[in-house]
Design a protein around this motif. Structure first.
Motif, PDB file in Angstrom:
ATOM      1  N   ALA A  33      -1.870  46.670  25.709  1.00  0.00           N
ATOM      2  CA  ALA A  33      -3.174  47.516  25.344  1.00  0.00           C
ATOM      3  C   ALA A  33      -4.175  46.774  26.222  1.00  0.00           C
ATOM      4  N   ALA A  34      -4.171  45.723  26.542  1.00  0.00           N
ATOM      5  CA  ALA A  34      -5.233  45.022  27.089  1.00  0.00           C
ATOM      6  C   ALA A  34      -5.130  44.931  28.618  1.00  0.00           C
ATOM      7  N   ASN A  35      -3.788  44.975  29.158  1.00  0.00           N
ATOM      8  CA  ASN A  35      -3.526  44.624  30.610  1.00  0.00           C
ATOM      9  C   ASN A  35      -3.019  45.682  31.259  1.00  0.00           C
ATOM     10  N   GLY A  36      -2.388  46.806  30.317  1.00  0.00           N
ATOM     11  CA  GLY A  36      -1.748  48.044  31.101  1.00  0.00           C
ATOM     12  C   GLY A  36      -0.227  47.775  31.056  1.00  0.00           C
TER      13      GLY A  36
ATOM     14  N   THR B 202      -0.018  42.119  38.961  1.00  0.00           N
ATOM     15  CA  THR B 202      -1.116  42.111  38.147  1.00  0.00           C
ATOM     16  C   THR B 202      -0.853  41.505  36.632  1.00  0.00           C
ATOM     17  N   HIS B 203       0.269  40.987  36.446  1.00  0.00           N
ATOM     18  CA  HIS B 203       0.575  40.507  35.044  1.00  0.00           C
ATOM     19  C   HIS B 203       1.086  38.928  35.024  1.00  0.00           C
ATOM     20  N   ARG B 204       1.013  38.386  33.956  1.00  0.00           N
ATOM     21  CA  ARG B 204       1.670  37.147  33.890  1.00  0.00           C
ATOM     22  C   ARG B 204       3.145  37.247  33.495  1.00  0.00           C
ATOM     23  N   LEU B 205       4.010  36.748  34.292  1.00  0.00           N
ATOM     24  CA  LEU B 205       5.513  36.508  34.135  1.00  0.00           C
ATOM     25  C   LEU B 205       5.745  35.097  33.271  1.00  0.00           C
ATOM     26  N   ILE B 206       6.501  35.328  32.241  1.00  0.00           N
ATOM     27  CA  ILE B 206       6.886  34.521  31.370  1.00  0.00           C
ATOM     28  C   ILE B 206       8.405  34.283  31.336  1.00  0.00           C
TER      29      ILE B 206
ATOM     30  N   GLN C 182      14.586  34.867  39.621  1.00  0.00           N
ATOM     31  CA  GLN C 182      14.496  34.892  41.112  1.00  0.00           C
ATOM     32  C   GLN C 182      13.999  36.411  41.767  1.00  0.00           C
ATOM     33  N   GLN C 183      14.673  37.434  41.370  1.00  0.00           N
ATOM     34  CA  GLN C 183      14.534  38.675  41.774  1.00  0.00           C
ATOM     35  C   GLN C 183      13.034  39.137  41.647  1.00  0.00           C
ATOM     36  N   LEU C 184      12.495  38.707  40.243  1.00  0.00           N
ATOM     37  CA  LEU C 184      11.072  39.377  39.740  1.00  0.00           C
ATOM     38  C   LEU C 184      10.352  38.271  40.450  1.00  0.00           C
ATOM     39  N   LEU C 185      10.360  37.061  40.763  1.00  0.00           N
ATOM     40  CA  LEU C 185       9.567  36.091  41.481  1.00  0.00           C
ATOM     41  C   LEU C 185       9.258  36.511  42.847  1.00  0.00           C
ATOM     42  N   SER C 186      10.327  37.226  43.434  1.00  0.00           N
ATOM     43  CA  SER C 186      10.177  37.608  44.658  1.00  0.00           C
ATOM     44  C   SER C 186       9.166  38.839  44.984  1.00  0.00           C
ATOM     45  N   TYR C 187       8.451  39.571  44.003  1.00  0.00           N
ATOM     46  CA  TYR C 187       7.494  40.391  44.021  1.00  0.00           C
ATOM     47  C   TYR C 187       6.094  39.761  44.012  1.00  0.00           C
ATOM     48  N   ASP C 188       6.189  38.622  44.563  1.00  0.00           N
ATOM     49  CA  ASP C 188       4.473  37.954  44.681  1.00  0.00           C
ATOM     50  C   ASP C 188       3.952  38.000  43.329  1.00  0.00           C
TER      51      ASP C 188
END
Length: 301
Positions: free
Chosen positions: A172-175, A185-189, A206-212
């Motif tokens: 709700a706060a970040n979309g 535009t988000h924090r990945l945990i 590793q795949q997700l982190l490749s998206y800067d």
């Protein structure tokens, strides 16, 4: 101390004569007499006063008889419990599994197992290291891959996948992200790709982190990842089995998930007849069936 001599001493002391003791110990009286003399020589003491009507224990003999009587009672009790164990479930069972599965899925369900078997004690060992079951480091293992050790009974329980989840308040706060590129535009945990975990989970991270992804929080176990997610810190990579017990979290980017991860239960062949192991195995299988039904009801299969 020679256990056979102690057995014969106990029979003599209990019977009060060498002849009667020979009957009890399945030995003839001269053999019994030699065993008693040998025991007295080993202890450098006299155990019996001998007289015409039989044998009387000396003070030292009384001390030894108290000990053998206690041993006899404990052996009788153990024998009875071994026989009872053919029908009853009690004692300690060492169970090992990963920290995430043990803390998030298994431990919350153990109440049902204890209600059914109140005399069963579970020693739950949570670690990523694979313990050696044939060497009895643990009795039962639940692992995220098929065990490679020989002489194990193994059963595939289910399959899991790593997926992306967030709390409603965070979204709700970040979309809500609509595509992978939106993760910037988000924090990945997540667990660090270098920490001990299933290969499929590390590959997805590793795949997700490749998206800067500039904002990250890495934790060394899924329990920590979940706590961060429900505390509204970001979008977390978590195993799909968490959704049943934490239905408030929301899956995001539903097309993104890891490869399938098999979950196996295993135990040594020598424990195939163990009532403790059978009780635990049946309990886990029943819970897996209930888990599948719940996921189907939630439309998450």
């Amino acid at each position: 101390m020679d256990w056979d001599k102690l057995r014969i001493f106990h029979a003599v002391a209990d019977a009060g004569s060498l002849t009667h003791a020979g009957d009890l110990a399945a030995s003839v009286a001269p053999t019994v007499s030699r065993q008693i003399r040998a025991l007295e020589e080993a202890l450098n003491t006299t155990l019996f006063h001998r007289h015409a009507r039989g044998l009387i224990l000396t003070e030292q003999g009384e001390l030894l008889f108290d000990a053998t009587q206690s041993m006899n009672k404990r052996i009788d009790a153990a024998t009875a419990r071994i026989r009872d164990s053919e029908e009853e479930v009690f004692g300690e069972l060492k169970v090992t599994t990963t920290y995430g599965f043990g803390a998030l899925w298994l431990a919350p369900r153990l109440t049902k197992l204890y209600e059914k078997y109140p005399d069963l004690n579970i020693d739950l060992m949570l670690e990523e290291r694979v313990l050696d079951l044939p060497m009895r480091e643990a009795d039962v293992a639940i692992r995220m891959k098929e065990p490679s050790q020989a002489d194990l009974v193994r059963k595939r329980l289910m399959s899991i996948r790593m997926r992306l989840y967030a709390s409603p308040d965070y979204l709700a706060a970040n979309g809500k992200p609509q595509r992978l590129e939106d993760l910037s535009t988000h924090r990945l945990i997540a667990q660090s790709p270098t920490s001990a975990q299933v290969t499929a989970g590390a590959q997805l991270v590793q795949q997700l982190l490749s998206y800067d992804v500039p904002a990250k929080l890495t934790v060394n176990n899924y329990f920590g990842v979940l706590q961060a997610v429900i505390s509204n810190l970001g979008i977390g990579v978590l195993p799909d089995y968490i959704l049943e017990d934490f239905p408030s979290v929301v899956r995001v980017l539903p097309e993104i998930e890891s490869n399938e991860v098999p979950v196996f239960l295993a135990y040594p062949e020598e424990l195939r007849q163990s009532k403790r192991v059978s009780a635990f195995r049946d309990f886990v299988q029943e819970e897996i069936i209930a888990h599948r039904r719940q996921r189907r009801a939630m439309g998450d299969d």
